[in-house]
Design a protein around this motif. Structure first.
Motif, PDB file in Angstrom:
ATOM      1  N   ARG A   1       0.827  -1.214   0.000  1.00 35.45           N
ATOM      2  CA  ARG A   1       0.000   0.000   0.000  1.00 35.45           C
ATOM      3  C   ARG A   1       0.860   1.263   0.000  1.00 35.45           C
ATOM      4  NH1 ARG A   1      -5.351   0.117   0.953  1.00 35.45           N
ATOM      5  NH2 ARG A   1      -6.454  -1.866   1.301  1.00 35.45           N
ATOM      6  N   LEU A   2       1.917   1.265   0.801  1.00 36.31           N
ATOM      7  CA  LEU A   2       2.768   2.458   0.849  1.00 36.31           C
ATOM      8  C   LEU A   2       3.511   2.636  -0.480  1.00 36.31           C
ATOM      9  CD1 LEU A   2       4.069   4.849   2.203  1.00 36.31           C
ATOM     10  CD2 LEU A   2       5.640   3.291   3.401  1.00 36.31           C
ATOM     11  N   THR A   3       3.996   1.556  -1.052  1.00 31.18           N
ATOM     12  CA  THR A   3       4.683   1.645  -2.345  1.00 31.18           C
ATOM     13  C   THR A   3       3.739   2.175  -3.414  1.00 31.18           C
ATOM     14  OG1 THR A   3       6.151  -0.197  -1.752  1.00 31.18           O
ATOM     15  CG2 THR A   3       5.953   0.350  -4.091  1.00 31.18           C
ATOM     16  N   ALA A   4       2.508   1.663  -3.423  1.00 31.06           N
ATOM     17  CA  ALA A   4       1.525   2.151  -4.392  1.00 31.06           C
ATOM     18  C   ALA A   4       1.254   3.638  -4.190  1.00 31.06           C
ATOM     19  CB  ALA A   4       0.228   1.353  -4.263  1.00 31.06           C
TER      20      ALA A   4
ATOM     21  N   THR B   1       1.891   9.219  -5.915  1.00 29.62           N
ATOM     22  CA  THR B   1       2.333  10.579  -5.625  1.00 29.62           C
ATOM     23  C   THR B   1       3.153  11.136  -6.785  1.00 29.62           C
ATOM     24  OG1 THR B   1       2.363  10.063  -3.254  1.00 29.62           O
ATOM     25  CG2 THR B   1       3.577  12.024  -3.955  1.00 29.62           C
ATOM     26  N   SER B   2       3.829  10.256  -7.512  1.00 32.54           N
ATOM     27  CA  SER B   2       4.634  10.696  -8.650  1.00 32.54           C
ATOM     28  C   SER B   2       3.784  11.020  -9.871  1.00 32.54           C
ATOM     29  CB  SER B   2       5.665   9.627  -9.017  1.00 32.54           C
ATOM     30  OG  SER B   2       5.035   8.538  -9.682  1.00 32.54           O
ATOM     31  N   GLY B   3       2.473  10.788  -9.774  1.00 36.20           N
ATOM     32  CA  GLY B   3       1.575  11.095 -10.887  1.00 36.20           C
ATOM     33  C   GLY B   3       1.159   9.888 -11.709  1.00 36.20           C
ATOM     34  N   LEU B   4       1.653   8.710 -11.355  1.00 35.92           N
ATOM     35  CA  LEU B   4       1.284   7.496 -12.083  1.00 35.92           C
ATOM     36  C   LEU B   4      -0.072   6.985 -11.614  1.00 35.92           C
ATOM     37  CD1 LEU B   4       4.706   5.614 -11.953  1.00 35.92           C
ATOM     38  CD2 LEU B   4       3.723   6.790 -13.925  1.00 35.92           C
ATOM     39  N   ARG B   5      -0.805   6.391 -12.533  1.00 35.32           N
ATOM     40  CA  ARG B   5      -2.043   5.697 -12.181  1.00 35.32           C
ATOM     41  C   ARG B   5      -1.665   4.266 -11.802  1.00 35.32           C
ATOM     42  NH1 ARG B   5      -5.116   6.649 -17.695  1.00 35.32           N
ATOM     43  NH2 ARG B   5      -3.018   6.039 -18.353  1.00 35.32           N
ATOM     44  N   VAL B   6      -1.939   3.913 -10.553  1.00 37.42           N
ATOM     45  CA  VAL B   6      -1.395   2.673  -9.999  1.00 37.42           C
ATOM     46  C   VAL B   6      -2.484   1.619  -9.838  1.00 37.42           C
ATOM     47  CG1 VAL B   6      -0.108   1.645  -8.080  1.00 37.42           C
ATOM     48  CG2 VAL B   6       0.351   4.006  -8.771  1.00 37.42           C
TER      49      VAL B   6
ATOM     50  N   ASP C   1      -0.635   2.688 -15.065  1.00 35.08           N
ATOM     51  CA  ASP C   1       0.716   3.074 -15.490  1.00 35.08           C
ATOM     52  C   ASP C   1       1.797   2.336 -14.712  1.00 35.08           C
ATOM     53  OD1 ASP C   1      -0.405   5.070 -17.176  1.00 35.08           O
ATOM     54  OD2 ASP C   1      -0.555   6.417 -15.461  1.00 35.08           O
ATOM     55  N   ALA C   2       1.446   1.812 -13.540  1.00 36.80           N
ATOM     56  CA  ALA C   2       2.390   1.061 -12.709  1.00 36.80           C
ATOM     57  C   ALA C   2       1.571   0.114 -11.845  1.00 36.80           C
ATOM     58  CB  ALA C   2       3.232   1.990 -11.842  1.00 36.80           C
ATOM     59  N   ALA C   3       2.177  -1.002 -11.433  1.00 40.96           N
ATOM     60  CA  ALA C   3       1.432  -1.997 -10.664  1.00 40.96           C
ATOM     61  C   ALA C   3       2.235  -2.445  -9.454  1.00 40.96           C
ATOM     62  CB  ALA C   3       1.097  -3.201 -11.542  1.00 40.96           C
ATOM     63  N   VAL C   4       1.515  -2.660  -8.348  1.00 42.24           N
ATOM     64  CA  VAL C   4       2.116  -3.196  -7.126  1.00 42.24           C
ATOM     65  C   VAL C   4       1.311  -4.423  -6.732  1.00 42.24           C
ATOM     66  CG1 VAL C   4       2.734  -2.760  -4.730  1.00 42.24           C
ATOM     67  CG2 VAL C   4       2.838  -0.895  -6.396  1.00 42.24           C
ATOM     68  N   PHE C   5       1.979  -5.560  -6.656  1.00 42.56           N
ATOM     69  CA  PHE C   5       1.291  -6.817  -6.375  1.00 42.56           C
ATOM     70  C   PHE C   5       1.791  -7.436  -5.077  1.00 42.56           C
ATOM     71  CE2 PHE C   5       1.362  -7.164 -11.233  1.00 42.56           C
ATOM     72  CZ  PHE C   5       0.125  -6.563 -11.358  1.00 42.56           C
TER      73      PHE C   5
ATOM     74  N   PHE D   1       8.439  -2.234  13.348  1.00 43.90           N
ATOM     75  CA  PHE D   1       8.057  -2.980  12.145  1.00 43.90           C
ATOM     76  C   PHE D   1       7.541  -2.049  11.046  1.00 43.90           C
ATOM     77  CE2 PHE D   1       4.054  -3.110  14.577  1.00 43.90           C
ATOM     78  CZ  PHE D   1       3.103  -2.842  13.603  1.00 43.90           C
ATOM     79  N   GLN D   2       6.963  -0.906  11.444  1.00 45.47           N
ATOM     80  CA  GLN D   2       6.531   0.045  10.418  1.00 45.47           C
ATOM     81  C   GLN D   2       7.734   0.750   9.784  1.00 45.47           C
ATOM     82  OE1 GLN D   2       3.773  -0.502   9.386  1.00 45.47           O
ATOM     83  NE2 GLN D   2       2.026   0.276  10.544  1.00 45.47           N
ATOM     84  N   ILE D   3       8.787   0.954  10.552  1.00 47.49           N
ATOM     85  CA  ILE D   3      10.010   1.518   9.969  1.00 47.49           C
ATOM     86  C   ILE D   3      10.560   0.560   8.912  1.00 47.49           C
ATOM     87  CG2 ILE D   3      12.366   2.306  10.426  1.00 47.49           C
ATOM     88  CD1 ILE D   3      11.484   3.032  13.255  1.00 47.49           C
ATOM     89  N   GLU D   4      10.533  -0.739   9.215  1.00 44.76           N
ATOM     90  CA  GLU D   4      10.999  -1.727   8.230  1.00 44.76           C
ATOM     91  C   GLU D   4      10.132  -1.681   6.976  1.00 44.76           C
ATOM     92  OE1 GLU D   4      11.069  -5.413  10.446  1.00 44.76           O
ATOM     93  OE2 GLU D   4      13.251  -5.233  10.642  1.00 44.76           O
ATOM     94  N   ASN D   5       8.810  -1.530   7.152  1.00 46.44           N
ATOM     95  CA  ASN D   5       7.928  -1.427   5.987  1.00 46.44           C
ATOM     96  C   ASN D   5       8.239  -0.172   5.168  1.00 46.44           C
ATOM     97  OD1 ASN D   5       6.596  -3.775   6.763  1.00 46.44           O
ATOM     98  ND2 ASN D   5       5.014  -2.663   7.907  1.00 46.44           N
ATOM     99  N   VAL D   6       8.557   0.908   5.857  1.00 43.02           N
ATOM    100  CA  VAL D   6       8.933   2.151   5.165  1.00 43.02           C
ATOM    101  C   VAL D   6      10.213   1.942   4.370  1.00 43.02           C
ATOM    102  CG1 VAL D   6       9.799   4.495   5.517  1.00 43.02           C
ATOM    103  CG2 VAL D   6       7.735   3.731   6.723  1.00 43.02           C
ATOM    104  N   MET D   7      11.211   1.307   4.978  1.00 41.46           N
ATOM    105  CA  MET D   7      12.481   1.083   4.268  1.00 41.46           C
ATOM    106  C   MET D   7      12.276   0.209   3.036  1.00 41.46           C
ATOM    107  SD  MET D   7      15.407   0.677   7.219  1.00 41.46           S
ATOM    108  CE  MET D   7      14.646  -0.738   8.000  1.00 41.46           C
ATOM    109  N   ALA D   8      11.457  -0.818   3.166  1.00 38.68           N
ATOM    110  CA  ALA D   8      11.179  -1.686   2.010  1.00 38.68           C
ATOM    111  C   ALA D   8      10.501  -0.895   0.899  1.00 38.68           C
ATOM    112  CB  ALA D   8      10.299  -2.862   2.444  1.00 38.68           C
ATOM    113  N   SER D   9       9.568  -0.027   1.271  1.00 36.56           N
ATOM    114  CA  SER D   9       8.848   0.781   0.275  1.00 36.56           C
ATOM    115  C   SER D   9       9.763   1.824  -0.354  1.00 36.56           C
ATOM    116  CB  SER D   9       7.648   1.466   0.932  1.00 36.56           C
ATOM    117  OG  SER D   9       6.765   0.515   1.481  1.00 36.56           O
ATOM    118  N   VAL D  10      10.646   2.409   0.444  1.00 36.78           N
ATOM    119  CA  VAL D  10      11.610   3.365  -0.104  1.00 36.78           C
ATOM    120  C   VAL D  10      12.517   2.668  -1.113  1.00 36.78           C
ATOM    121  CG1 VAL D  10      13.649   4.762   0.472  1.00 36.78           C
ATOM    122  CG2 VAL D  10      11.563   4.968   1.839  1.00 36.78           C
ATOM    123  N   GLY D  11      12.973   1.454  -0.771  1.00 36.18           N
ATOM    124  CA  GLY D  11      13.790   0.690  -1.706  1.00 36.18           C
ATOM    125  C   GLY D  11      13.057   0.402  -2.998  1.00 36.18           C
TER     126      GLY D  11
END
Length: 858
Positions: free
Chosen positions: A485-488, A493-498, A534-538, A673-683
């Protein structure tokens, strides 16, 4: 031997990248070594002599019936002409139980071959009859029926060569290339930007001719007729010989040319009338040429010769035709490069013009024409003349295609040759064809084949465009949904339709279009079909990979949040965390070479996946001194870690700092654990090429509420008490939740929990054992769905987990999730904290929202 659970793996899977049939095969002790089955191999080879070696890979030791079934199922497909090479038999943890995996090129053919293989092995065991020739003939016929025809197949092959993904949308020739907003579609040799109007014009031969004439393109004279008498009248007006054809036709159906008598005209008229309104037009002498126009280019040309036989002074015309039809290139449909010659009314009439009948014997060397029209579909042959086409002839063909509006157009030209302009030799364009057949250009009877499929693909996609959109696949034991969800959100936010799939549903551009657990390949394929993505997160769960494989051939980014102690162990022969890791690393193994796997450096089992990744690696960890992460960083490679109250992304000497205070999901950096989720999404966002200001803005605007991330540490207020709703459901999740709630002040702590019946006993017990040291009150509830457990069994396991919990002061058992929630809420006082581990996420969150709204803080 008992064969069960046969299923099709339609994408990259646990075993390989190949599509495959997977079956569970149970063998009795004597069936696990065929050497103990006296005479079995001899009987098997007698029934299937060409099956090849039973140990194709030289495997040592004994082989059983499961291995034989694997070999036979693959060999049957190979003998039937299917391009398959991969198979495998794997022992499971259960003695005598095997998983047999056999590649297929067409699913229905693979399944049918497996059925035949079972029957063949059984026949060899029982010494009963089996007709392998009939089985192979059935497989060949089925394969020819379902596989793509030569025209569509050539375009698909050209797309695959360029790395463009494709998917058949029907059992026919409708194919999608590319994904999401980059998708294009073809139907055989017709593309999606060809209008229905243009296609309709092309089907109307008279209208086509009038439009071409108006555009200055040379065409034959003639018109539609109302009956046979009118046809005779037109023939007299324009002069013999004439051509008769349906006004709306294709593939040469109902077309007769070079008609020189009313008798021949009558036969031709009747044949054409079977297809609708009839046209009569002047016959242009010369050769029949097909020019293929794609976009604004002439890409191929062929001279088509009518079906004919050469006399030998011995055989009759009928016998000569039969001998020609023995050519393996000739078939009854369009799957072969040539079509069989037919002896019908048209052929007989044409023979009569030559003074022959089917049973006459033509003299040595005489060329006997069986039909004047030269379509391949009526038995004609083709000779490539692409390099001979005069520029003026090519220009007229391109003008004809563009006049009608066809992106791919087969232009039929009658002329003495294509070396000279049409006007200089009384030639003309007699038809234009939408969705033209390509086989005469791909595999001409004579001359050089042309890769016209490549020209079609080049017209669909510009050089360098592979039709792909960014795909982020997320798997792991915990944190998958929040990371997805955070990655999507960051991509949006970048303007892509996800497009996003997860255990809550399917979302496109922020709108939910499906609900339920949608973390499997079917939901992923649906997102990739959506034209607004325009982009997909599965979110990619273990069940979908086991059931069907991945819903895509490769991804740009694969995220593995963690494996830890695992989850769902003991199901489908996945019994250890190592087994689970092998399954979940499927997404890592299918990263594009230019993509990245984003891996948790603090989890050794996740780290072990790195060597299997074809692309780069981005490691993340809370500890900046983690040895794996530190070594990766020292090599100048991408890492994400926490340092000085901020998430830091580094590559070489470059750094980007994202303060935790600006990331609401982490609650000012207090929830590990939310910090870890943030780091994964940032990556993941970094891998996808997002701008860092966009990432920063997306992290700041992501709110962890029940609307944005339902069931993922949603914090609410109830009469001055803190209520946290979470979907945690395994021991690792409990440890992370305990760490998070311990960082939050509370007078008294309570928890509402159940357990999924399809988990192992120890997994259910461990959940309450871990929570026992952190909570005072326990409300244990049993839900309606026990997933195979007896009544009260899950509750007993949960209570057993609390046997060593010294802090637990109050334990209560409730039947029903909502009643358990209400019971816990009734006990809350201001300053208390209650963790509700929801089972029915949407319903439970809605219930909590209503209760909190009814009882605001005093």
């Amino acid at each position: 031997m008992d064969v069960s659970r046969i299923r099709a793996l339609r994408g990259p899977n646990l075993w390989s990248r190949h599509t495959a049939i997977e079956a569970v095969v149970a063998c009795e002790p004597a069936e696990r070594n065929i050497d103990q089955l006296q005479g079995f191999e001899a009987r098997l080879r007698k029934r299937f002599p060409s099956m090849g070696p039973l140990r194709p890979d030289g495997r040592p030791g004994h082989i059983g019936l499961a291995h034989v079934l694997e070999t036979v199922a693959l060999a049957l497909q190979a003998q039937a002409g299917c391009p398959v090479t991969f198979s495998r038999t794997a022992e499971t943890v259960e003695e005598g139980i095997y998983q047999v995996i056999v590649e297929y090129s067409e699913e229905v053919v693979g399944k049918k071959a497996f059925d035949h293989a079972i029957a063949l092995v059984d026949a060899a065991l029982k010494d009963t009859a089996f007709d392998v020739d009939a089985a192979l003939a059935e497989l060949r016929e089925l394969d020819e029926d379902v596989r793509l025809g030569p025209s569509t197949g050539s375009i698909v092959d050209a797309a695959v060569a360029r790395g463009i993904p494709y998917r058949r949308l029907t059992q026919g020739s409708l194919v999608q290339f590319g994904w999401g907003s980059k998708q294009r579609r073809i139907w055989a040799a017709e593309v999606d930007n060809t209008s229905a109007v243009s296609e309709s014009i092309a089907q109307d031969k008279d209208l086509t001719k009038r439009l071409l004439a108006a555009a200055g393109v040379p065409v034959p004279t003639g018109r539609p007729v109302v009956d046979f008498e009118d046809a005779c009248k037109v023939a007299e007006e324009i002069g013999w010989p004439v051509v008769v054809k349906p006004r709306d036709g294709n593939q040469g159906k109902g077309v007769t040319v070079n008609i020189v008598s009313t008798e021949h005209l009558e036969i031709a008229y009747k044949v054409a009338a079977e297809y609708g309104e009839v046209m009569v037009e002047s016959y242009l002498p010369g050769n029949d040429f097909r020019l293929l126009v794609v976009g604004d280019r002439l890409v191929a040309a062929a001279r088509r010769d009518p079906p004919h036989v050469i006399g030998d002074g011995v055989h009759t015309v009928r016998e000569l035709v039969a001998r020609v039809n023995e050519d393996p290139r000739r078939g009854d449909g369009h799957a072969t490069s040539l079509t069989k010659i037919r002896i019908d009314e048209i052929a007989i009439a044409r023979l009569q013009v030559q003074g022959l009948s089917p049973d006459d014997v033509p003299e040595q060397g005489r060329r006997v024409i069986m039909r004047n029209n030269a379509n391949l579909s009526t038995g004609g042959t083709a000779t490539d003349v692409t390099d001979d086409v005069h520029p003026e002839v090519a220009a007229r063909a391109i003008a004809a295609a563009q006049c009608i509006g066809l992106e791919i157009c087969g232009v039929d030209v009658l002329a003495e040759s294509v070396h000279r302009p049409l006007e200089a030799q009384n030639g003309g364009i007699v038809e234009v064809n939408a969705a033209p057949g390509l086989r005469m250009h791909l595999s001409p009877s004579y001359g050089k084949g042309r890769n016209v499929g490549e020209a079609v693909v080049a017209n669909l996609y510009k050089p360098g465009d592979d039709g792909r959109i960014p795909i982020v696949a997320v798997t792991g034991t915990n944190g998958k949904t929040t990371t997805a969800r955070l990655t999507a959100h960051l991509l949006a936010t970048s303007g892509l339709r996800v497009g996003m799939t997860n255990t809550d549903g399917v979302y496109v551009n922020g709108r939910q279009i499906d609900s339920g657990d949608c973390s499997g390949p079917k939901s992923a394929r649906n997102v990739l079909m959506h034209p607004d993505v325009d982009a997909a997160v599965f979110e990619t769960a273990r069940g979908g990979i086991l059931r069907e494989g991945l819903g895509f051939d490769r991804c740009g980014t694969a995220v593995v949040t963690n494996i830890g102690a695992g989850d769902h162990l003991g199901l489908n022969y996945i019994t250890t965390v190592e087994d689970l890791a092998v399954l979940k690393r499927v997404i890592v193994m299918n990263v594009a070479p230019e993509g990245y796997a984003v891996l948790n450096a603090a989890d050794p089992i996740v780290v072990a996946m790195a060597p299997k990744c074809p692309g780069g690696i981005i490691y993340f960890a809370l500890d900046p001194h983690n040895p794996v992460l530190a070594a990766h960083r020292a090599q100048g490679k991408r890492t994400v870690y926490v340092d000085g109250g901020a998430v830091v992304a580094s590559e070489g000497s470059w750094r980007e700092t994202l303060p935790l205070r600006d990331i609401p999901l982490t609650r000012n950096g207090t929830i590990g654990f939310q910090i870890e989720n943030v780091m994964a999404s940032v990556g993941a966002a970094w891998s996808a090429g997002l701008d860092w200001e966009v990432i920063r803005a997306g992290l700041a605007s992501f709110v962890n509420d029940s609307d944005n991330a339902p069931g993922r540490f949603n914090v609410m207020d109830y009469r001055g008490a803190t209520v946290i709703a979470d979907y945690g459901h395994n021991p690792d999740a409990m440890k992370a939740l305990v760490e998070a709630v311990n960082a939050m002040p509370a007078k008294r702590r309570s928890v509402v929990i159940s357990g999924a019946g399809d988990r192992r006993d120890e997994d259910i017990r461990d959940q309450t054992a871990i929570l026992g040291a952190a909570f005072d009150d326990f409300i244990l509830f049993q839900d309606a769905c026990q997933r195979g457990r007896e009544d009260g069994e899950v509750l007993a396991l949960l209570r057993a987990g609390l046997s060593q919990a010294a802090r637990a002061q109050h334990v209560e058992e409730i039947r029903g999730e909502f009643l358990a929630i209400d019971t816990a809420l009734a006990r809350l006082q201001p300053g208390d904290l209650c963790l509700v581990l929801v089972d029915q996420v949407e319903e439970a969150l809605a219930h909590l929202a209503r209760r909190c709204a009814e009882s605001p803080a005093g």
